[in-house]
Design a protein around this motif. Sequence first.
Motif, PDB file in Angstrom:
ATOM      1  N   ILE A  87       0.840  -1.187   0.000  1.00  0.00           N
ATOM      2  CA  ILE A  87       0.000   0.000   0.000  1.00  0.00           C
ATOM      3  C   ILE A  87       0.878   1.240   0.000  1.00  0.00           C
ATOM      4  O   ILE A  87       1.707   1.429   0.885  1.00  0.00           O
ATOM      5  CB  ILE A  87      -0.919   0.020   1.250  1.00  0.00           C
ATOM      6  CG1 ILE A  87      -1.805  -1.248   1.282  1.00  0.00           C
ATOM      7  CG2 ILE A  87      -1.782   1.273   1.263  1.00  0.00           C
ATOM      8  CD1 ILE A  87      -2.737  -1.397   0.087  1.00  0.00           C
ATOM      9  N   ARG A 144       0.984   5.657  -0.805  1.00  0.00           N
ATOM     10  CA  ARG A 144       0.161   6.809  -0.480  1.00  0.00           C
ATOM     11  C   ARG A 144       0.453   7.923  -1.482  1.00  0.00           C
ATOM     12  O   ARG A 144       1.607   8.185  -1.800  1.00  0.00           O
ATOM     13  CB  ARG A 144       0.524   7.285   0.930  1.00  0.00           C
ATOM     14  CG  ARG A 144      -0.592   7.916   1.692  1.00  0.00           C
ATOM     15  CD  ARG A 144      -0.119   8.217   3.108  1.00  0.00           C
ATOM     16  NE  ARG A 144      -0.424   7.148   4.046  1.00  0.00           N
ATOM     17  CZ  ARG A 144      -1.618   6.985   4.620  1.00  0.00           C
ATOM     18  NH1 ARG A 144      -2.612   7.800   4.324  1.00  0.00           N
ATOM     19  NH2 ARG A 144      -1.823   6.024   5.485  1.00  0.00           N
ATOM     20  N   ASN A 145      -0.563   8.542  -1.981  1.00  0.00           N
ATOM     21  CA  ASN A 145      -0.372   9.699  -2.844  1.00  0.00           C
ATOM     22  C   ASN A 145       0.157  10.831  -1.970  1.00  0.00           C
ATOM     23  O   ASN A 145      -0.535  11.281  -1.062  1.00  0.00           O
ATOM     24  CB  ASN A 145      -1.721  10.085  -3.483  1.00  0.00           C
ATOM     25  CG  ASN A 145      -1.590  11.300  -4.390  1.00  0.00           C
ATOM     26  OD1 ASN A 145      -0.757  12.181  -4.153  1.00  0.00           O
ATOM     27  ND2 ASN A 145      -2.418  11.349  -5.415  1.00  0.00           N
ATOM     28  N   ASP A 187      -4.077  10.027  -0.051  1.00  0.00           N
ATOM     29  CA  ASP A 187      -4.908   8.856  -0.324  1.00  0.00           C
ATOM     30  C   ASP A 187      -4.075   7.580  -0.370  1.00  0.00           C
ATOM     31  O   ASP A 187      -2.984   7.575  -0.915  1.00  0.00           O
ATOM     32  CB  ASP A 187      -5.602   8.998  -1.695  1.00  0.00           C
ATOM     33  CG  ASP A 187      -6.658  10.087  -1.676  1.00  0.00           C
ATOM     34  OD1 ASP A 187      -6.998  10.536  -0.567  1.00  0.00           O
ATOM     35  OD2 ASP A 187      -7.108  10.481  -2.778  1.00  0.00           O
ATOM     36  N   GLU A 188      -4.631   6.528   0.165  1.00  0.00           N
ATOM     37  CA  GLU A 188      -3.959   5.233   0.074  1.00  0.00           C
ATOM     38  C   GLU A 188      -4.250   4.616  -1.294  1.00  0.00           C
ATOM     39  O   GLU A 188      -5.390   4.601  -1.741  1.00  0.00           O
ATOM     40  CB  GLU A 188      -4.468   4.290   1.165  1.00  0.00           C
ATOM     41  CG  GLU A 188      -3.887   4.617   2.524  1.00  0.00           C
ATOM     42  CD  GLU A 188      -4.177   3.535   3.554  1.00  0.00           C
ATOM     43  OE1 GLU A 188      -4.943   2.606   3.229  1.00  0.00           O
ATOM     44  OE2 GLU A 188      -3.637   3.632   4.657  1.00  0.00           O
TER      45      GLU A 188
END
Lengths: 92, 106
Positions: B64, B66-67, B72-73
Motif C-alpha cells: 500500500i 500513499r499519494n 490517499d492510500e
Amino acid sequence: MTKSELIQQLAGENPHLYLRDVERIVNTVFDEISDALSRGDRVEIRGFGAFSVKEREARTGRNPRTGEAVEVAEKKVPFFKTGKQLRDMLNP
Amino acid sequence: MAGETLTRADLAEVVYEEVGLSRNESSELVESILSMISETLIAGTSVKISSFGTFAVRQKSERIGRNPKTGDEVPISPRRVLTFKASQILKQKIDGSWDGSLEEEE
C-alpha cells in the motif's frame, strides 16, 4: 547469463567476426562504462538505464559484532537507475 | 560532481576506435549487447558481467502506497524491478582504491 555466454551469443549472431574481436567488443563496452564512472562521469543509455556515481559522506559506523564505533571515510559508490523502456518491458 | 555524460553513441565510438569495424556496425553491436542483456533480464534471468557487476530481476509483492499530495492510500501492484550490484573491482575503481588486481571477489 555470464559475460562469456553473452560473448558466445553475440559471436553466434555475427559469424563473420572473429571470436577474439567479439570478446574485445564486449570488454570495451564494459571497460568504457567503468572508466567513465571512475572519472566521475555519468553513462546514460536511453531505454536501458543510467550509471552514475554517488558520494557518501564520512560517518561514524559501528562494528555490528563488537558495537565498537569506527570512522567510515567519505566514499564514491556506483548507482544504476533502470531506464523507463526496460522497466516497462519487465512489467508488461 | 560536474562530470560529463556518455551515451550509447560514445560507446559505439570507442568500439569503432578499438576494433576497426565500420561506425555503423560498431553501433549495431553495442545495440545487440544491450538488447541481449535486456531480453535475458525480461526472461527473468540474471546477467553477471565479471569485474563489472550483476544485473538481477527482483519480484516485489503488492504493497500500500500513499499519494503524497492527497494522502490517499493506493495499492501499488506487484512488479518486477531491476537491480544492479557493482562488482568489488568496479567499486574500488570508482573509489580510487583499486590495486589493479583482477582477483574475482566473493
